[in-house]
Each structure stands twice: as structure tokens, then as C-alpha cells.
Design an enzyme around this catalytic site. Structure first.
Site, PDB file in Angstrom:
ATOM      1  N   ASP A 164      50.567  47.984  37.700  1.00  0.00           N
ATOM      2  CA  ASP A 164      50.201  47.389  38.988  1.00  0.00           C
ATOM      3  C   ASP A 164      50.349  48.335  40.179  1.00  0.00           C
ATOM      4  O   ASP A 164      49.961  47.983  41.285  1.00  0.00           O
ATOM      5  CB  ASP A 164      51.073  46.145  39.248  1.00  0.00           C
ATOM      6  CG  ASP A 164      50.758  45.021  38.289  1.00  0.00           C
ATOM      7  OD1 ASP A 164      49.563  44.793  38.057  1.00  0.00           O
ATOM      8  OD2 ASP A 164      51.694  44.374  37.777  1.00  0.00           O
ATOM      9  N   HIS A 205      59.814  48.152  34.471  1.00  0.00           N
ATOM     10  CA  HIS A 205      59.209  47.338  33.415  1.00  0.00           C
ATOM     11  C   HIS A 205      60.262  46.970  32.396  1.00  0.00           C
ATOM     12  O   HIS A 205      61.143  47.771  32.094  1.00  0.00           O
ATOM     13  CB  HIS A 205      58.076  48.118  32.726  1.00  0.00           C
ATOM     14  CG  HIS A 205      57.142  47.240  31.966  1.00  0.00           C
ATOM     15  ND1 HIS A 205      57.375  46.857  30.672  1.00  0.00           N
ATOM     16  CD2 HIS A 205      55.968  46.660  32.344  1.00  0.00           C
ATOM     17  CE1 HIS A 205      56.379  46.077  30.275  1.00  0.00           C
ATOM     18  NE2 HIS A 205      55.516  45.937  31.263  1.00  0.00           N
TER      19      HIS A 205
HETATM   20  C1  SDX Z   1      53.687  43.287  34.634  1.00  0.00           C
HETATM   21  O1  SDX Z   1      56.092  42.401  30.444  1.00  0.00           O
HETATM   22  C2  SDX Z   1      54.877  42.886  30.554  1.00  0.00           C
HETATM   23  O2  SDX Z   1      54.372  43.453  29.631  1.00  0.00           O
HETATM   24  C3  SDX Z   1      54.234  42.705  31.912  1.00  0.00           C
HETATM   25  C4  SDX Z   1      52.994  43.520  32.211  1.00  0.00           C
HETATM   26  C5  SDX Z   1      51.779  43.029  31.373  1.00  0.00           C
HETATM   27  O3  SDX Z   1      50.837  43.833  31.195  1.00  0.00           O
HETATM   28  O4  SDX Z   1      51.760  41.870  30.991  1.00  0.00           O
HETATM   29  O5  SDX Z   1      53.192  44.915  31.987  1.00  0.00           O
HETATM   30  C6  SDX Z   1      52.531  43.302  33.676  1.00  0.00           C
HETATM   31  O6  SDX Z   1      54.198  42.235  34.886  1.00  0.00           O
HETATM   32  C7  SDX Z   1      54.207  44.595  35.217  1.00  0.00           C
HETATM   33  C8  SDX Z   1      55.502  44.414  36.042  1.00  0.00           C
HETATM   34  C9  SDX Z   1      55.073  44.030  37.469  1.00  0.00           C
HETATM   35  N1  SDX Z   1      56.263  43.729  38.314  1.00  0.00           N
HETATM   36  C10 SDX Z   1      56.656  44.538  39.292  1.00  0.00           C
HETATM   37  O7  SDX Z   1      56.158  45.649  39.471  1.00  0.00           O
HETATM   38  C11 SDX Z   1      57.755  43.948  40.143  1.00  0.00           C
HETATM   39  C12 SDX Z   1      58.853  44.968  40.366  1.00  0.00           C
HETATM   40  N2  SDX Z   1      59.536  45.185  39.135  1.00  0.00           N
HETATM   41  C13 SDX Z   1      60.704  44.444  38.802  1.00  0.00           C
HETATM   42  O8  SDX Z   1      60.932  43.247  39.411  1.00  0.00           O
HETATM   43  C14 SDX Z   1      61.208  44.592  37.367  1.00  0.00           C
HETATM   44  O9  SDX Z   1      61.250  45.949  37.073  1.00  0.00           O
HETATM   45  C15 SDX Z   1      60.522  43.801  36.237  1.00  0.00           C
HETATM   46  C16 SDX Z   1      60.403  42.333  36.540  1.00  0.00           C
HETATM   47  C17 SDX Z   1      59.123  44.365  35.967  1.00  0.00           C
HETATM   48  C18 SDX Z   1      61.366  43.989  34.938  1.00  0.00           C
HETATM   49  O10 SDX Z   1      62.521  43.264  35.055  1.00  0.00           O
HETATM   50  P1  SDX Z   1      63.760  43.329  34.018  1.00  0.00           P
HETATM   51  O11 SDX Z   1      63.364  43.943  32.741  1.00  0.00           O
HETATM   52  O12 SDX Z   1      64.376  41.994  33.984  1.00  0.00           O
HETATM   53  O13 SDX Z   1      64.744  44.363  34.706  1.00  0.00           O
HETATM   54  P2  SDX Z   1      65.750  44.058  35.882  1.00  0.00           P
HETATM   55  O14 SDX Z   1      65.063  43.320  36.954  1.00  0.00           O
HETATM   56  O15 SDX Z   1      66.981  43.427  35.296  1.00  0.00           O
HETATM   57  O16 SDX Z   1      66.065  45.521  36.393  1.00  0.00           O
HETATM   58  C19 SDX Z   1      67.033  46.362  35.803  1.00  0.00           C
HETATM   59  C20 SDX Z   1      67.693  47.103  36.925  1.00  0.00           C
HETATM   60  C21 SDX Z   1      68.267  46.172  37.996  1.00  0.00           C
HETATM   61  O17 SDX Z   1      69.367  46.861  38.602  1.00  0.00           O
HETATM   62  P3  SDX Z   1      70.889  46.543  38.091  1.00  0.00           P
HETATM   63  O18 SDX Z   1      71.089  45.058  38.328  1.00  0.00           O
HETATM   64  O19 SDX Z   1      70.941  46.893  36.637  1.00  0.00           O
HETATM   65  O20 SDX Z   1      71.720  47.390  38.972  1.00  0.00           O
HETATM   66  O21 SDX Z   1      66.712  47.910  37.627  1.00  0.00           O
HETATM   67  C22 SDX Z   1      66.591  47.450  38.979  1.00  0.00           C
HETATM   68  C23 SDX Z   1      67.187  46.043  39.009  1.00  0.00           C
HETATM   69  O22 SDX Z   1      67.665  45.717  40.291  1.00  0.00           O
HETATM   70  N3  SDX Z   1      65.155  47.404  39.275  1.00  0.00           N
HETATM   71  C24 SDX Z   1      64.582  47.822  40.402  1.00  0.00           C
HETATM   72  C25 SDX Z   1      63.198  47.616  40.247  1.00  0.00           C
HETATM   73  N4  SDX Z   1      62.988  47.096  39.023  1.00  0.00           N
HETATM   74  C26 SDX Z   1      64.171  46.955  38.443  1.00  0.00           C
HETATM   75  N5  SDX Z   1      65.089  48.334  41.523  1.00  0.00           N
HETATM   76  C27 SDX Z   1      64.216  48.644  42.509  1.00  0.00           C
HETATM   77  N6  SDX Z   1      62.869  48.476  42.426  1.00  0.00           N
HETATM   78  C28 SDX Z   1      62.348  47.955  41.302  1.00  0.00           C
HETATM   79  N7  SDX Z   1      61.029  47.760  41.192  1.00  0.00           N
END
Ligand code: SDX
Length: 426
Positions: free
Chosen positions: A361, A304
Site C-alpha cells: 500500500d 506487515h
Molecule cells: C495489507 O495480512 C496481509 O496479507 C495484508 C495485505 C494483503 O495483501 O492482504 O498484505 C494488505 O493489509 C497491508 C498492511 C497495510 N497496513 C498498514 O500499512 C498500516 C500500518 N501498519 C501496521 O498497522 C502494522 O504493521 C500491520 C497492521 C500491517 C501489522 O500488524 P501486526 O503484525 O499486528 O504488528 P504490530 O502492530 O503488533 O507491530 C509490531 C511492532 C509494534 O511495536 P511494539 O509494540 O512491538 O513496540 O511494530 C510497530 C508496532 O507498534 N509497528 C509500527 C508500524 N507497524 C508496526 N510502528 C510504526 N509504524 C508502523 N507502520
């Protein structure tokens, strides 16, 4: 907190510090461009507060979520979705009579304009229900002309009530259309959530009996999704609304944004992922894939932008899975897979270092599936519940004296000015 002085491009500018009631202070950079000729650069808004808001507060490090100051755990345990809607819209919890009156107003708006039913018939039967939601909600402004004047507070209120009230009807009709069953009119003798269950799973040929435990569980899921600060879809609603667009169009924009798998679409993607993983012995393979930079696979329902701790909504969600299984006397082996996936991920240094935890989720799909919803409806349910948050944020924005049309700038990296070359010379 003292104000900051920024020395840049040979100029100095005082940046005042603004204090909220709780949480980090912010640097007010509104005068920065005029004073220095420079913009800030912040893709994804990781360091930018886009507005002032008194609705929802998140402390991501501590895993705290408050609506109008009330912790989400307490609201989920003790209140109802109608109470939370009232709270978000009005700022305070309702008295018994206020709640009764509010629920009556909402139930009086549950029917859809009859002509909207013909809209559905224009879609393919296999259309994703989120596609239908975008279309039908966007079309509402064509039917309710008397609540599109955003400068009239009374019209804004009616539009807000209409959106909250009609969303279950619109969502249930999207489902009915996909399975080829007749639409059911709302039954206002039922609760908001009971009525939605009946419109979704009932048929005209038989009476529908609402299972109280399922009604309570779904109502709680709605509470957990009601609002969440300036997330992507809420920011979309605010940005759309900043131009003066009507509320129905703004909420349709929010629904479109919510659909993406990185946002609300993650509940559908999470259950599909759990089905693909199947049994716990296959978890290590998927954990390895999630960690592999060259593999686009990510653990859906994990991670998140704001929470660097357990999402407090996921805690309630996990507990609700057990309650629904007990009430329906079912057991889904995918729940065991999900529990083990969480345990293995949380003990893995990759997830620990990046502070990746289950989000709202991760477990919701298991509950919704047990209740009988197909995966394609999961994000629809998120949209239904989030409508109150979108509407409350939209109203807050319109009433904000600092509100301006949203207009970010850019770091331009394209070609510099050059002369047109005639086609014959290229
Ligand atoms: C919701 O914002 C809100 O409040 C949203 C929400 C709401 O109520 O409105 O809470 C609802 O959208 C929940 C999130 C649902 N999405 C997912 O579950 C999809 C999987 N999660 C990710 O794609 C991600 O964690 C996000 C999109 C939720 C957050 O993205 P960020 O803040 O841009 O973080 P990032 O993608 O830059 O990740 C940081 C690091 C990265 O690695 P590095 O490049 O630093 O090496 O963490 C890794 C990412 O690759 N990473 C993950 C991961 N999530 C982040 N690695 C593996 N699995 C994951 N799920």
C-alpha cells in the site's frame, strides 16, 4: 518431523506434525481440547494456521510471494490479470484458447441487473465508495438467485465469474455516482482493465481512448493485489462462508473487513499521510511520531504481519510509479517524499529492529492518484482485484473435506455465576 507430546493439566496428548509442500510444518491440535480440557490462546492468530490451502505461499523472512507456485514478480512482469484469475481459480496457467474462453466468459457477465442502478441512488452523493461497495455487493444475492446454492459446483462457478466480472462495473458506478456523471455500460470489446478505465473516466458524450501504458500499469496493480494467503479479509470471507452463507454475502463481508486502515484502507491512509507530511524536510517529525508509543500515529503502508523483509509487491509498485509518470508525462513531488521517507525509515534502528518495510500500500496511492483516481477509490480498487482471491479461497474452503463452521473459543474473564438481584434491592 517427529510429532510432539504435550504434557499439560496432568495429561499427555500426542500432537501430530503436518507437513506442507513448503514452509513451516504445523502442529495438529484438533484433539487437544478433548484430551486435555484446555484450549490454545492466540489473539490475532499469530501462531495459528486456520486452514489448508494450495493457492498462495508467502515466505515473510525472504520476501517471497508465490501464486500456485509462480513468483509474483514473474506474474507481474509477464502475465495479465485475467491469466492470474484463471491461475488462482483453476490451479494452472491457461493455454491461449483457455485464456480466450475464460476472458469471454468474464466479459459476458460484466453488466449489472438494471434495477441495481436504483440502489446507488439511495446513497448520499458524498458516501464513501467502500460503503456503496459493501451495500451493492451484499445485495447481489437478491438479484442472482440462480447462483447462490453453494452445494452446486456449477452455481459456485457462475457466482465466482459474476463477482469477478461485475466488480469493475460496480466500482466504476460508485465513482460515477460520487461525481454526478451518468453510469456507463461496459464495453466488452475492451480488456477487463481497459473496460474498467472507460467506465470510470469515460463519458457518453465522447469516445474514450485507453492509454495502453496506464491500462498495463493498472492491470499489474490488479495482479499485485489478487490474493495474499489468509489475510484479515480473506479469513473473514472464509469465516462467513463456513456457515454456508451465499458467496455474494461472503464477499461483502470481505469488503467490509478490507476497508480498515490496518488492512486495505492503508493505501488511502498512506497517500493522505504523504500529503500531510508534504515535503521531505518534515519527515523526521513524522518518523519521531511513528516511534512514539504514546502517539497513535503509525507510518501507513509500512509494516506487515508476515513480511519481515521488503514486500515483493512494493518493489514492483515502486517501478510502476516511474512507468506511469513517464507515460502520462507527470511528476508528483510526493513520490520523492515517499522515497525519502522509505530511506530514512529503513536506516532508523526502530524500523530495522522491528523489521518494518514498505508494504503493497505504500506506493500504490501515488500511481492511482496519477491515473486520476480520488483517494476514496483506492481501497475500492484493492477490493476489485482481491475479489478473485476471495472467491478462489471460498471455493477451496467449500471443497475441503475438513471444512467446519468457524467457531473459535475464548479465555473467559467475566464474572463467575451469581444470583440475580431484584431491581428494588439494587
Ligand atoms: C495489507 O495480512 C496481509 O496479507 C495484508 C495485505 C494483503 O495483501 O492482504 O498484505 C494488505 O493489509 C497491508 C498492511 C497495510 N497496513 C498498514 O500499512 C498500516 C500500518 N501498519 C501496521 O498497522 C502494522 O504493521 C500491520 C497492521 C500491517 C501489522 O500488524 P501486526 O503484525 O499486528 O504488528 P504490530 O502492530 O503488533 O507491530 C509490531 C511492532 C509494534 O511495536 P511494539 O509494540 O512491538 O513496540 O511494530 C510497530 C508496532 O507498534 N509497528 C509500527 C508500524 N507497524 C508496526 N510502528 C510504526 N509504524 C508502523 N507502520
Amino acid at each position: 518431523m517427529t510429532d510432539a507430546t504435550l504434557n499439560t493439566a496432568g495429561k499427555a496428548v500426542e500432537l501430530p506434525t503436518l507437513e506442507g509442500s513448503i514452509g513451516p510444518s504445523v502442529l495438529d491440535i484438533r484433539k487437544m481440547y478433548a484430551a486435555t480440557g484446555q484450549f490454545t490462546y492466540d489473539p490475532g492468530f499469530t501462531s495459528t494456521a486456520s486452514c489448508e490451502s494450495g493457492l498462495t505461499y508467502i515466505d515473510g523472512d525472504e520476501g517471497v510471494l508465490l501464486h500456485r507456485g509462480y513468483p509474483i514478480g514473474q506474474l507481474a512482469e509477464h502475465s495479465s490479470f485475467m491469466e492470474v484469475c484463471y491461475l488462482l481459480l483453476n490451479g494452472e496457467l491457461p493455454s491461449q484458447s483457455e485464456l480466450g474462453q475464460f476472458s469471454r466468459i468474464i466479459s459476458r457477465h460484466t453488466m449489472l441487473h438494471e434495477q441495481l442502478a436504483t440502489f446507488y441512488r439511495g446513497f448520499r452523493r458524498d458516501a464513501h465508495p467502500m460503503a456503496i461497495m459493501c451495500g451493492v455487493v451484499g445485495a447481489l444475492s437478491a438479484f442472482y438467485h440462480d447462483s447462490t446454492d453453494i452445494n452446486d459446483p456449477q452455481q459456485r462457478k457462475i457466482a465466482s465469474h459474476r463477482l469477478i466480472a461485475k466488480m469493475p462495473t460496480i466500482a466504476a458506478m460508485a465513482y460515477k455516482y460520487s461525481v454526478g456523471q451518468p453510469f456507463l455500460y461496459p464495453d466488452n470489446s475492451l480488456s477487463y482493465t481497459g473496460n474498467f478505465l472507460r467506465m470510470t473516466f469515460g463519458v457518453p458524450a465522447e469516445p474514450y481512448v485507453v492509454v495502453p501504458e496506464v491500462e498495463r500499469a493498472l492491470d499489474r496493480i490488479f495482479i499485485l493485489h489478487a490474493d495474499h494467503e489468509q489475510n484479515a479479509s480473506t479469513s473473514t470471507v472464509r469465516l462467513a462462508g463456513s456457515s454456508g452463507a451465499n458467496p455474494f454475502a461472503c464477499i461483502a463481508a470481505g469488503i467490509a473487513c478490507l476497508w480498515g486502515p490496518a488492512h486495505g484502507g492503508a493505501n488511502e491512509a498512506a497517500l493522505n499521510m504523504l500529503r500531510e507530511i508534504g515535503t521531505p524536510d518534515r519527515i523526521p517529525h513524522y518518523i519521531a511520531r511513528a516511534k512514539d508509543k504514546n502517539d497513535p500515529f503509525r507510518l501507513m503502508g509500512f509494516g506487515h504481519r508476515v513480511y519481515k523483509n521488503y514486500d515483493p509487491r512494493a518493489t514492483v509498485m515502486q517501478k510502476t510509479v516511474r512507468e506511469v509518470f513517464a507515460a502520462l508525462k507527470v511528476n508528483d513531488p510526493l513520490f520523492e517524499t515517499a522515497l525519502q521517507l522509505e530511506e530514512i525509515a529503513l536506516s532508523d534502528p526502530y524500523f530495522a529492529e522491528k523489521k518494518l518495510f514498505p508494504n503493497v500500500d505504500f506506493y500504490s496511492g501515488i500511481i492511482l492518484s496519477a491515473i486520476g483516481f480520488p483517494t476514496t477509490m483506492f481501497t475500492v480498487l484493492f477490493a476489485l482485484a482481491r475479489t478473485v482471491g476471495w472467491v478462489a479461497q471460498w471455493n477451496e474452503m467449500i471443497s475441503d473435506p475438513n471444512q467446519k463452521i468457524g467457531r473459535p473459543r475464548q479465555l473467559y474473564t467475566g464474572p463467575v455465576q451469581r444470583d440475580y438481584v431484584p431491581l428494588s434491592a439494587r
